[in-house]
Design a protein around this motif. Structure first.
Motif, PDB file in Angstrom:
ATOM      1  N   GLY A 128       4.557   7.154   8.083  1.00  0.00           N
ATOM      2  CA  GLY A 128       3.148   7.578   6.563  1.00  0.00           C
ATOM      3  C   GLY A 128       2.490   6.542   5.984  1.00  0.00           C
ATOM      4  O   GLY A 128       2.754   5.043   6.935  1.00  0.00           O
ATOM      5  N   VAL A 129       1.555   6.506   5.158  1.00  0.00           N
ATOM      6  CA  VAL A 129       1.002   5.537   4.471  1.00  0.00           C
ATOM      7  C   VAL A 129       1.570   4.268   3.948  1.00  0.00           C
ATOM      8  O   VAL A 129       1.109   3.164   4.345  1.00  0.00           O
ATOM      9  CB  VAL A 129       0.015   6.033   3.131  1.00  0.00           C
ATOM     10  N   LEU A 130       2.401   4.995   2.653  1.00  0.00           N
ATOM     11  CA  LEU A 130       3.735   3.942   2.867  1.00  0.00           C
ATOM     12  C   LEU A 130       4.035   2.721   3.605  1.00  0.00           C
ATOM     13  O   LEU A 130       4.271   1.519   3.577  1.00  0.00           O
ATOM     14  CB  LEU A 130       4.378   3.749   1.939  1.00  0.00           C
ATOM     15  N   ASN A 131       4.428   3.252   4.493  1.00  0.00           N
ATOM     16  CA  ASN A 131       5.129   2.274   5.513  1.00  0.00           C
ATOM     17  C   ASN A 131       4.061   1.559   5.974  1.00  0.00           C
ATOM     18  O   ASN A 131       4.208   0.320   6.777  1.00  0.00           O
ATOM     19  CB  ASN A 131       5.914   3.554   6.693  1.00  0.00           C
ATOM     20  N   LEU A 135       4.157  -2.875   6.446  1.00  0.00           N
ATOM     21  CA  LEU A 135       4.194  -3.011   7.411  1.00  0.00           C
ATOM     22  C   LEU A 135       3.330  -4.206   8.062  1.00  0.00           C
ATOM     23  O   LEU A 135       3.915  -5.290   8.430  1.00  0.00           O
ATOM     24  CB  LEU A 135       4.669  -1.760   9.249  1.00  0.00           C
ATOM     25  N   LYS A 136       2.005  -3.409   7.944  1.00  0.00           N
ATOM     26  CA  LYS A 136       1.257  -4.350   8.100  1.00  0.00           C
ATOM     27  C   LYS A 136       1.406  -6.024   6.951  1.00  0.00           C
ATOM     28  O   LYS A 136       1.343  -7.236   7.492  1.00  0.00           O
ATOM     29  CB  LYS A 136       0.456  -3.898   7.208  1.00  0.00           C
ATOM     30  N   GLY A 138       4.314  -6.541   6.059  1.00  0.00           N
ATOM     31  CA  GLY A 138       5.768  -7.842   6.496  1.00  0.00           C
ATOM     32  C   GLY A 138       6.720  -7.722   5.826  1.00  0.00           C
ATOM     33  O   GLY A 138       7.560  -8.250   5.342  1.00  0.00           O
ATOM     34  N   VAL A 139       6.475  -6.613   5.081  1.00  0.00           N
ATOM     35  CA  VAL A 139       7.846  -6.374   3.837  1.00  0.00           C
ATOM     36  C   VAL A 139       9.325  -5.832   4.402  1.00  0.00           C
ATOM     37  O   VAL A 139      10.129  -6.024   4.377  1.00  0.00           O
ATOM     38  CB  VAL A 139       7.167  -5.524   2.541  1.00  0.00           C
ATOM     39  N   ILE A 140       8.887  -4.947   5.627  1.00  0.00           N
ATOM     40  CA  ILE A 140       9.752  -3.940   5.945  1.00  0.00           C
ATOM     41  C   ILE A 140       9.454  -4.835   8.172  1.00  0.00           C
ATOM     42  O   ILE A 140       8.266  -4.615   8.207  1.00  0.00           O
ATOM     43  CB  ILE A 140       9.450  -3.468   6.165  1.00  0.00           C
ATOM     44  N   HIS A 141      10.543  -4.688   9.126  1.00  0.00           N
ATOM     45  CA  HIS A 141      10.402  -4.455   9.876  1.00  0.00           C
ATOM     46  C   HIS A 141      10.195  -3.437  10.932  1.00  0.00           C
ATOM     47  O   HIS A 141      10.359  -3.647  11.816  1.00  0.00           O
ATOM     48  CB  HIS A 141      11.234  -5.653  10.352  1.00  0.00           C
ATOM     49  N   LYS A 142      11.180  -3.244  10.279  1.00  0.00           N
ATOM     50  CA  LYS A 142      11.180  -1.357  10.591  1.00  0.00           C
ATOM     51  C   LYS A 142      10.788  -0.249  10.131  1.00  0.00           C
ATOM     52  O   LYS A 142      11.368  -0.319   8.505  1.00  0.00           O
ATOM     53  CB  LYS A 142      12.418  -0.929  11.310  1.00  0.00           C
ATOM     54  N   PRO A 143      10.629   0.895  10.061  1.00  0.00           N
ATOM     55  CA  PRO A 143      10.096   1.818   9.240  1.00  0.00           C
ATOM     56  C   PRO A 143      10.827   2.362   8.669  1.00  0.00           C
ATOM     57  O   PRO A 143      11.987   2.919   9.583  1.00  0.00           O
ATOM     58  CB  PRO A 143       8.979   2.601  10.022  1.00  0.00           C
TER      59      PRO A 143
END
Lengths: 284, 353
Positions: A128-131, A135-136, A138-143
């Motif tokens: 989804g939008v938040l993930n 990801l873009k 770089g806050v998280i590396h895997k959805p």
């Protein structure tokens, strides 16, 4: 005299018809149905079995306890979020802004609940939008899967019922005299004390009626738990639906319906007792 | 004074009763079963407007039961959910086969449906379309899946989706080595099978991402790669196949579960004439062929194949070689008693942690 009474009844007739035909009669039918069952020869007989089933089969009452508990949590959260919002709109915002802010609260309710829930799903789902943005950036590396758990479901319920908490709160806060707060402030009361001793006692009827509406809405909700809830999110309304639709067991389903009505009324009664109020005060 | 109230109430109803529109056919059906183009064509040919209400098997039965078979002129339940429901609730009326152009139907299917919907010596339906449920698999992410057991496989943790509905129970029954259809007559043995299925499904809960309730939502999660293996209908798999060749419908080795959806006439249908006209209209090869091209579901119409898009026809050749067709497990009529047993199992599966 007699003529005016006739007119009175004539005007009342549509409402009475509506009440009788659409509320009273179907409920009588359901009530009768809930006390009947089929015996081994597929004849209909009187019984208490449908009610007994609720208490003897753990999944039924466990689902109810779960539903009630989550509805209470939802109500509490809605109140905590709703109080400052209502206070801001009623007391702090400039007069012109008040209407706009109330309208903004109302705006999401112009689309159906289903659409709003799908909106949340598009935002929160794994693809989804938040993930996507996290990801873009770089806050998280895997959805992360944010849907299909109890926390999201409660958030959805809070969101759907927010308006019904804020509106009664605003109306009750508007009747609070500003000078009381000013006086307390001048006398050196802290913000916490002002809230505890002045605002909340004054708002009690509004809080109670808001809480009752939100609690009932959450308890009777079907869409949000079904769509946003996780793998073990059986809600009591879904259980009623399943009895009626999937198992063709209308007798059991109507028994569940009446139990829901009874148990939720009981919870509200206990709530009113605990806060030392009665329904008459709240309704006026 | 009382008389005045009664009079006013009566007048109210009289006014409501006379407000009637032009001729309409009230159709209770599945989403996609009455394509817009065909409704328009029907209206042009006959002047009858089609009003479609979309539903599913369980809700169709509940709707008709609530009104004792009134409110709709034509319904489209699955053939296995007609006879027992009819015996108990009497919501349909026997079909008048003289009003149906039997040349339009594939004879073997017409006979099968007539036989399966026999209640008190009279048949209650004609076939419309058929299909199967099996697995939709993303072979790029989950190669080599060929069994319902994949739905329990920890290899696909969090990547599996199915419905909490009876087809899943039946499929699991076959996967665990039972023959659920053979157990239909033996409730005790059926319950034993359900208990086993229940424990397996509860044990495998971590494997499941969600229980899908809405076909479009499932397709979306397959499309986005959130789900690798799902139990769903064949036409959904084919829809996805045209977008992403890695995703396709797979008939599991235990056998795809075959359903036939029908036309049945509710007990208190008002516009019988329009109902039969619609059946004869939609079963014409060119119209049935259009439906199949649109919805990717084959019909019981004789000779419709000529009018089906070659691309849609190719789905069949790919997913259904003769051996697979011979292995399809067709649903026999369901005894109602089993449905409440299944309902309890499904509730427990969904409620457990």
């Amino acid at each position: 005299m007699k003529g005016s009474r006739l007119i009175f009844w004539l005007f009342l007739a549509p409402v009475l018809c509506w009440l009788l035909l659409l509320i009273v009669l179907p409920h009588m039918d359901l009530l009768i149905m809930s006390f009947r069952t089929e015996n081994g020869f597929s004849e209909s007989v009187w019984t208490l079995q449908n009610y007994k089933n609720f208490f003897t089969e753990p999944i039924y009452w466990l689902t109810f306890v779960r539903t009630a508990l989550y509805s209470i949590i939802t109500t509490g959260l809605t109140l905590v979020i709703g109080l400052p919002v209502a206070f801001y709109i009623a007391k702090i915002a400039r007069h012109k802004l008040q209407g706009t802010l109330s309208l903004l609260l109302l705006l999401p309710f112009w689309v159906s609940e289903l659409v709003r829930i799908y909106g949340w799903m598009i935002l929160l789902r794994e693809s989804g939008v938040l993930n996507f943005f996290m990801l873009k950036l770089g806050v998280i590396h895997k959805p992360i899967e944010m849907l299909y758990n109890d926390a999201t479901m409660i958030m959805g319920l809070v969101y759907t019922s927010m308006l019904f908490m804020v509106v009664p709160l605003i109306s009750v806060m508007e009747s609070l005299d500003d000078s009381l707060i000013e006086a307390a402030y001048d006398l050196g009361a802290s913000k916490l004390v002002i809230w505890k001793d002045i605002i909340i006692p004054h708002c009690k009827p509004g809080i109670t009626s808001g809480c009752i509406v939100v609690f009932m809405l959450a308890l009777g909700n079907y869409l949000t738990p079904n769509l946003m809830g996780g793998k073990n999110s059986l809600w009591f309304t879904e259980q009623i639906y399943n009895q009626f639709i999937a198992s063709f067991n209308w007798n059991q389903g109507s028994a569940f319906g009446f139990l829901l009505l009874l148990l939720s009324s009981l919870i509200i009664w206990v709530g009113l007792k605990l806060s030392r109020q009665n329904l008459g005060e709240v309704a006026s | 004074m009382k008389k005045a109230i009664v009079l006013a109430a009566l007048m109210l109803f009289a006014v409501a009763g006379t407000a009637q529109a032009g001729e309409t056919l009230k159709l209770l059906t599945w989403k996609g079963y009455a394509p817009k183009a065909l409704m328009d064509k029907f209206e042009k040919e006959t002047g009858i407007k089609v009003e479609a209400t979309y539903s599913n098997n369980e809700e169709m039965i509940a709707k008709l039961r609530a009104t004792r078979g009134a409110g709709f002129d034509l319904a489209q339940p699955s053939q296995d959910r007609i006879s027992s429901v009819q015996e108990k609730f009497k919501i349909y009326q026997p079909m008048d086969y003289s009003k149906i152009d039997s040349k339009l139907f594939i004879p073997s299917m017409l006979e099968a449906v007539k036989k399966n919907t026999l209640v008190a010596g009279k048949s209650h339906a004609v076939p419309f379309c058929w299909g199967t449920s099996g697995l939709i698999v993303n072979s790029a992410k989950a190669p080599g899946v060929d069994s319902y057991k994949a739905l329990l496989d920890t290899k696909y943790k969090g990547r599996v989706s199915y419905r909490v509905k009876r087809p899943t129970l039946i499929a699991m029954g076959f996967a665990l080595g039972y023959d659920p259809f053979a157990l239909y007559k033996d409730p005790a043995a059926y319950q034993a099978m359900l208990d086993k299925i229940e424990s397996e499904l509860i044990k495998a809960k971590p494997v499941v991402k969600n229980y899908w309730a809405n076909g479009d939502a499932l397709l979306e999660s397959m499309r986005s790669g959130e789900v690798f293996v799902a139990m769903a209908w064949d036409n959904g798999g084919w829809k996805l196949h045209t977008e992403n060749p890695a995703i396709d419908f797979v008939a599991p080795k235990e056998g795809a579960l075959g359903w036939i959806d029908t036309f049945a006439i509710p007990a208190k249908a008002e516009n019988l004439d329009a109902a039969y006209k619609w059946i004869n209209f939609i079963m014409k090869p060119e119209n049935a062929g259009y439906f199949t091209s649109q919805e990717k579901a084959p019909t019981a119409s004789q000779g419709a194949n000529k009018y089906v898009d070659p691309e849609v026809a190719a789905n069949f050749e790919r997913s259904f070689p003769q051996a697979v067709i011979d292995n399809i497990k067709w649903y026999p009529p369901v005894p109602t008693k089993l449905e409440s047993m299944e309902g309890r199992t499904l509730d427990r599966v969904k409620a457990s942690n």
